[in-house]
Design a protein around this motif. Structure first.
Motif, PDB file in Angstrom:
ATOM      1  N   TYR A   1      29.752  36.670  49.208  1.00 60.48           N
ATOM      2  CA  TYR A   1      31.154  36.587  48.791  1.00 60.48           C
ATOM      3  C   TYR A   1      31.810  37.954  48.591  1.00 60.48           C
ATOM      4  CZ  TYR A   1      29.921  31.749  47.772  1.00 60.48           C
ATOM      5  OH  TYR A   1      29.497  30.466  47.871  1.00 60.48           O
ATOM      6  N   PHE A   2      31.037  38.923  48.038  1.00 60.41           N
ATOM      7  CA  PHE A   2      31.685  40.141  47.567  1.00 60.41           C
ATOM      8  C   PHE A   2      31.063  41.434  48.110  1.00 60.41           C
ATOM      9  CE2 PHE A   2      32.318  36.953  44.140  1.00 60.41           C
ATOM     10  CZ  PHE A   2      33.693  36.880  44.183  1.00 60.41           C
ATOM     11  N   GLU A   3      30.414  41.376  49.318  1.00 61.28           N
ATOM     12  CA  GLU A   3      29.716  42.563  49.807  1.00 61.28           C
ATOM     13  C   GLU A   3      30.672  43.730  50.075  1.00 61.28           C
ATOM     14  OE1 GLU A   3      27.404  42.100  53.355  1.00 61.28           O
ATOM     15  OE2 GLU A   3      25.942  43.558  52.659  1.00 61.28           O
ATOM     16  N   THR A   4      31.720  43.464  50.856  1.00 60.73           N
ATOM     17  CA  THR A   4      32.692  44.515  51.183  1.00 60.73           C
ATOM     18  C   THR A   4      34.029  44.204  50.520  1.00 60.73           C
ATOM     19  OG1 THR A   4      33.461  43.332  53.125  1.00 60.73           O
ATOM     20  CG2 THR A   4      31.616  44.839  53.438  1.00 60.73           C
ATOM     21  N   LEU A   5      34.916  45.204  50.532  1.00 59.34           N
ATOM     22  CA  LEU A   5      36.240  44.988  49.969  1.00 59.34           C
ATOM     23  C   LEU A   5      36.961  43.858  50.706  1.00 59.34           C
ATOM     24  CD1 LEU A   5      37.997  46.255  47.782  1.00 59.34           C
ATOM     25  CD2 LEU A   5      39.084  47.630  49.534  1.00 59.34           C
TER      26      LEU A   5
ATOM     27  N   LEU B   1      38.676  36.089  47.183  1.00 54.43           N
ATOM     28  CA  LEU B   1      39.704  35.943  46.151  1.00 54.43           C
ATOM     29  C   LEU B   1      40.895  35.138  46.666  1.00 54.43           C
ATOM     30  CD1 LEU B   1      39.714  39.451  44.456  1.00 54.43           C
ATOM     31  CD2 LEU B   1      38.778  37.314  43.583  1.00 54.43           C
ATOM     32  N   PHE B   2      41.225  35.291  47.960  1.00 54.69           N
ATOM     33  CA  PHE B   2      42.299  34.479  48.537  1.00 54.69           C
ATOM     34  C   PHE B   2      41.915  33.003  48.470  1.00 54.69           C
ATOM     35  CE2 PHE B   2      44.568  32.467  52.095  1.00 54.69           C
ATOM     36  CZ  PHE B   2      45.862  32.827  51.782  1.00 54.69           C
ATOM     37  N   ALA B   3      40.643  32.710  48.838  1.00 56.46           N
ATOM     38  CA  ALA B   3      40.157  31.329  48.767  1.00 56.46           C
ATOM     39  C   ALA B   3      40.211  30.819  47.330  1.00 56.46           C
ATOM     40  CB  ALA B   3      38.742  31.240  49.313  1.00 56.46           C
ATOM     41  N   ILE B   4      39.847  31.681  46.366  1.00 52.72           N
ATOM     42  CA  ILE B   4      39.872  31.273  44.956  1.00 52.72           C
ATOM     43  C   ILE B   4      41.310  30.994  44.520  1.00 52.72           C
ATOM     44  CG2 ILE B   4      39.548  32.156  42.600  1.00 52.72           C
ATOM     45  CD1 ILE B   4      36.961  33.435  43.575  1.00 52.72           C
ATOM     46  N   MET B   5      42.252  31.819  44.997  1.00 51.37           N
ATOM     47  CA  MET B   5      43.659  31.599  44.652  1.00 51.37           C
ATOM     48  C   MET B   5      44.151  30.252  45.170  1.00 51.37           C
ATOM     49  SD  MET B   5      47.009  33.846  45.526  1.00 51.37           S
ATOM     50  CE  MET B   5      47.090  33.233  47.209  1.00 51.37           C
ATOM     51  N   THR B   6      43.665  29.837  46.359  1.00 53.24           N
ATOM     52  CA  THR B   6      44.055  28.513  46.871  1.00 53.24           C
ATOM     53  C   THR B   6      43.236  27.421  46.203  1.00 53.24           C
ATOM     54  OG1 THR B   6      42.451  28.519  48.670  1.00 53.24           O
ATOM     55  CG2 THR B   6      44.583  29.523  49.130  1.00 53.24           C
TER      56      THR B   6
ATOM     57  N   VAL C   1      31.735  29.076  43.701  1.00 53.67           N
ATOM     58  CA  VAL C   1      31.568  30.536  43.681  1.00 53.67           C
ATOM     59  C   VAL C   1      31.346  31.006  42.243  1.00 53.67           C
ATOM     60  CG1 VAL C   1      32.676  32.748  44.167  1.00 53.67           C
ATOM     61  CG2 VAL C   1      32.985  30.836  45.747  1.00 53.67           C
ATOM     62  N   ALA C   2      32.191  30.526  41.330  1.00 55.65           N
ATOM     63  CA  ALA C   2      32.113  30.964  39.938  1.00 55.65           C
ATOM     64  C   ALA C   2      30.760  30.593  39.325  1.00 55.65           C
ATOM     65  CB  ALA C   2      33.250  30.344  39.128  1.00 55.65           C
ATOM     66  N   ARG C   3      30.284  29.361  39.606  1.00 56.21           N
ATOM     67  CA  ARG C   3      28.992  28.935  39.036  1.00 56.21           C
ATOM     68  C   ARG C   3      27.852  29.798  39.562  1.00 56.21           C
ATOM     69  NH1 ARG C   3      30.672  23.535  39.798  1.00 56.21           N
ATOM     70  NH2 ARG C   3      31.559  22.712  37.865  1.00 56.21           N
ATOM     71  N   GLU C   4      27.923  30.121  40.870  1.00 51.43           N
ATOM     72  CA  GLU C   4      26.879  30.939  41.487  1.00 51.43           C
ATOM     73  C   GLU C   4      26.851  32.337  40.848  1.00 51.43           C
ATOM     74  OE1 GLU C   4      26.144  31.931  45.977  1.00 51.43           O
ATOM     75  OE2 GLU C   4      26.733  29.819  45.813  1.00 51.43           O
TER      76      GLU C   4
ATOM     77  N   ALA D   1      30.966  36.249  33.863  1.00 48.11           N
ATOM     78  CA  ALA D   1      31.830  36.225  35.048  1.00 48.11           C
ATOM     79  C   ALA D   1      33.084  35.374  34.830  1.00 48.11           C
ATOM     80  CB  ALA D   1      31.047  35.707  36.248  1.00 48.11           C
ATOM     81  N   TYR D   2      33.004  34.377  33.908  1.00 50.01           N
ATOM     82  CA  TYR D   2      34.162  33.527  33.642  1.00 50.01           C
ATOM     83  C   TYR D   2      35.372  34.357  33.214  1.00 50.01           C
ATOM     84  CZ  TYR D   2      30.895  29.628  33.555  1.00 50.01           C
ATOM     85  OH  TYR D   2      29.955  28.693  33.868  1.00 50.01           O
ATOM     86  N   PHE D   3      35.084  35.454  32.482  1.00 51.44           N
ATOM     87  CA  PHE D   3      36.187  36.291  32.015  1.00 51.44           C
ATOM     88  C   PHE D   3      36.894  36.993  33.170  1.00 51.44           C
ATOM     89  CE2 PHE D   3      33.522  35.944  28.225  1.00 51.44           C
ATOM     90  CZ  PHE D   3      34.476  35.435  27.362  1.00 51.44           C
ATOM     91  N   PHE D   4      36.276  36.946  34.351  1.00 55.11           N
ATOM     92  CA  PHE D   4      36.937  37.478  35.537  1.00 55.11           C
ATOM     93  C   PHE D   4      37.658  36.346  36.280  1.00 55.11           C
ATOM     94  CE2 PHE D   4      36.882  38.218  40.132  1.00 55.11           C
ATOM     95  CZ  PHE D   4      37.629  39.377  40.191  1.00 55.11           C
ATOM     96  N   PHE D   5      36.951  35.227  36.508  1.00 56.29           N
ATOM     97  CA  PHE D   5      37.490  34.181  37.376  1.00 56.29           C
ATOM     98  C   PHE D   5      38.666  33.422  36.760  1.00 56.29           C
ATOM     99  CE2 PHE D   5      33.230  34.668  39.282  1.00 56.29           C
ATOM    100  CZ  PHE D   5      33.649  34.964  40.565  1.00 56.29           C
ATOM    101  N   ILE D   6      38.491  32.974  35.523  1.00 58.13           N
ATOM    102  CA  ILE D   6      39.550  32.147  34.922  1.00 58.13           C
ATOM    103  C   ILE D   6      40.857  32.951  34.810  1.00 58.13           C
ATOM    104  CG2 ILE D   6      40.177  30.687  32.960  1.00 58.13           C
ATOM    105  CD1 ILE D   6      37.774  29.426  34.051  1.00 58.13           C
TER     106      ILE D   6
END
Lengths: 276, 276, 276, 276
Positions: free
Chosen positions: A165-169, A176-181, A188-191, A199-204
């Motif tokens: 999910y997050f290897e490169t920029l 993050l675009f997918a998360i926004m939709t 992703v968040a659970r993983e 990590a919740y403090f980032f995703f939510i």
């Protein structure tokens, strides 16, 4: 008028005639059908050469049409965005579609988009959509900054443990675009949560901020089209008020006339009195 | 004016100059690029030290900038939320990023957010977004109560059988947030349904209530921005009506003057007549 | 006033006092915390009995509060929906939570919802939400008919081959609800499509119709709250127009006075003339 | 009036009576219940024949009802879209439901949709929904062109490597529809990305354009219903202004009359004076 100019005038009349426009439109629609048929291997096996021949014919007509327009309008040709749009689409179709550029073959279908530049009602819709973009600019910029910052943070924090999910920029921006939709964000968040407990403090917050920004994007577009409605309303009211106060003014004018007549009557009487 | 004050005045002029603001903006954008490059291991292997040096330089400039602002504005520095915002961001970058606080290294990118505090049009967007928050407060509170109650119920009812989703109160809150965004809710509901046949009576009402609340949140934001539009409209109408009735009043006033002059003329004449 | 009535009056003043309301609110919030703590097995192992004791104490206070209210308001107690709401919540907490009704234990948390009935601003939000329901009734009914018909069709057509989604009418209704929220609908559609090649003619129209109906539900709520805004606007305009035409009327009145004075002046002169 | 016409008149009164409408409605609701029960195998095993008999009875009543309406209204029967709607639904139920047409058996439930044509408030909702469609036409057409072009491009580019999603034009259209609803789009995009590294340049713009178009579809519907609200508002204002300026006009008119009477009095007196 010299003969050359007269010829140009006649060409212009021909190009702008309803008949020619209708002919081009029929060609586009027919070409759309043949391009759709080209996606079927079984159809291509039977009538493939005919379809490709028709394709070349349509492209030829488009090239001639554009050449004539360039001849007629000269530099003014480029003042209309729609002409430039047509030119780009036809140019793409003319590029050699072999080797690394073979992807361009698939883009021949883009010429069907000429339907939009040909039909006035479609043009108006697209122009209305484009018209609503400037109002969105500042929120889109803000969203861009939020995305960029979040992507760098996510790449640095989660990149090593979650390369999928997050290897490169770029990968982080896509995730993050997918998360926004809101598409599959919980998985992703659970993983990520399994390796980074906070990590919740980032995703939510990211979801709340980005969805709220998109919502305000939407409201900006809506408010824009409402404001145009409102302008029309205000004008209607202005006319109404003007009409009503026109009636009042007319009434006042006739009153003033009455007073004026009264004054004259008095003046006349006083003259009569002073005469004898 | 003593020399100290004159120096402060000159410093203030320098800090508030367009040139300085533009210089800081260029630094932020350049820093954004270098921070983005730092996410790439191959780039870091080649020019890593240069990027880190530039990073330290930018941070140094920011620290000096803030120090100057504190010197110039003194306590008034803290009256602007944007200054506090800048101060927090720079402080985060200065914290020792080692051991348990190593996560702070990734937060250095937050300094790109200074773009928002630097550009007036971005500030305005954020201020508008923050401005729409108070109107959402009561619905957010209601949503909070619904979430809390639902999470406790779900933890008690489903926690034992479905620890992946509802083991702890925090886990339940996360799962319910995901369900509210409609992300994968049907899978969770089907899984729970396998052990608790009446789980639908929990999930369907929760979705309807929470989505309806979010929708009303949206309507609250929308209505708020509409109301501001409307205020502007009402003012435009007020001016229009005032202008129209101004014309009428002027007309009426001149008519009254005419009548008044007429009366005076009559009174004057009747005096003249009675005198001789 | 007999002694009994005086006692009731004092009770009423006590129940309606700010101090008592605040005390109940603090109890609810504290109880919310203890109920949240009860979901943690490790906390329960240490202070479980204390938490349960506090729980019983809070419930006791609620019962006494309701009993006093019933004593004070008598039958008028039931005229407020919020009182009935409180009564139901406390009754649920009092039911024996053993055997088949053990699920009711988990519903004790519902008493936290009393926060809503206690805080006027929360009440107003809920009342506003409920107020927007009648405007949605006809579209909800239409959506209900579409759901019912689609569920019967899906059960009959796909039930035999896809029991996981469409075995019973209830199962079909659940699957269709999930499809309406667009949750995993493509997977369901692809699976059904494998056995029923024309299943798309069911799923795509269902999605379009149901999403369009939900969208109109949303528009109904929005239009409703807009209409209330508009009513306020119209009233503001009415006042504005009234004020403006009040100014005009005053001007007219003074004009009329002027004319009246003029008439008197003329009448006076003509008398003077006729006297000699 | 001949006997035949009198009979037709009586039939019309009977068909349009509240009693008959209520009877048909009860039949529809009862039939909805029996059709729902038919989906349960265990219920069918016990009372299957009774349910089917009732079904035939209801269908018989519907056929007779339509026959009577055709007899009474003749060609005017077809002027109402709702009558045609009823006719189609009953015709579907009458078609032989065997062999390749066995799917029609499942469509018998469609007769429950007659509830919509029977209840005036439901009719109005559907008519309002249909009324909002023309305003959406141009955006739907634009969306159609975008979908068609994207589907051809996707089939040509990704069809060979990802037959599950993009093998045929129809398959691509379905996949793109799913992507537009944001359902599982990230999984599709990641899968395609594995073989076509620049696939993001297809998916992200497609999502942005299609979601933006749908959003504008929504705004078109909303603006439409707002405009109708606004028309009503403008009318209310018009009445208000007319009322207010009516008062002013009446005041002005009476003032003018007064001035006019005054003038006449002066003229009359001056004549009297000059006569002797």
């Amino acid at each position: 008028m010299p003969q050359g100019e007269r010829f140009i005038e006649r060409l212009k009349a021909f190009i702008e005639s309803d008949g020619f426009t209708r002919f081009v439109m029929v060609l586009i629609v027919a070409n759309a059908v043949t391009l759709a048929l080209e996606t079927s291997a079984s159809v291509m096996a039977v009538v493939g050469p005919v379809l490709l021949l028709f394709d070349t014919f349509v492209l030829g007509v488009f090239v001639i049409e554009l050449a004539l327009k360039l001849l007629v309008y000269r530099w003014r040709f480029f003042t209309s965005g729609w002409n430039v749009f047509d030119l780009i689409i036809v140019t793409i179709a003319l590029l050699p579609a072999s080797g690394p550029l073979s992807v361009l073959r698939a883009l021949r279908i883009l010429r069907v988009l000429r339907l939009i530049s040909l039909l006035p009602q479609m043009r108006r819709v697209v122009e209305a959509l484009l018209h609503s973009l400037p109002g969105m600019a500042s929120i889109v910029m803000l969203l861009g900054v939020v995305f960029f910052v979040s992507a760098v943070v996510a790449t640095k924090l989660f990149g090593a443990d979650h390369p999928a999910y997050f290897e490169t920029l770029g990968g982080s921006l896509f995730t993050l675009f997918a998360i926004m939709t809101l598409e599959g964000w919980a998985d992703v968040a659970r993983e990520v949560q399994a390796t980074h407990p906070y990590a919740y403090f980032f995703f939510i917050p990211f979801i709340i901020v980005s969805v709220f920004a998109v919502l305000n994007l939407f409201i900006a577009v809506l408010t824009n089209s409402m404001q145009e409605m409102q302008k029309a309303e205000l004008q209607a009211e202005e006319e109404l008020t003007a009409r009503q106060s026109g009636v009042l003014l007319a009434e006042l004018a006739s009153l003033r006339e009455e007073v004026s007549a009264l004054r004259k009557a008095i003046v006349a009487r006083s003259r009569e009195e002073t005469v004898p």
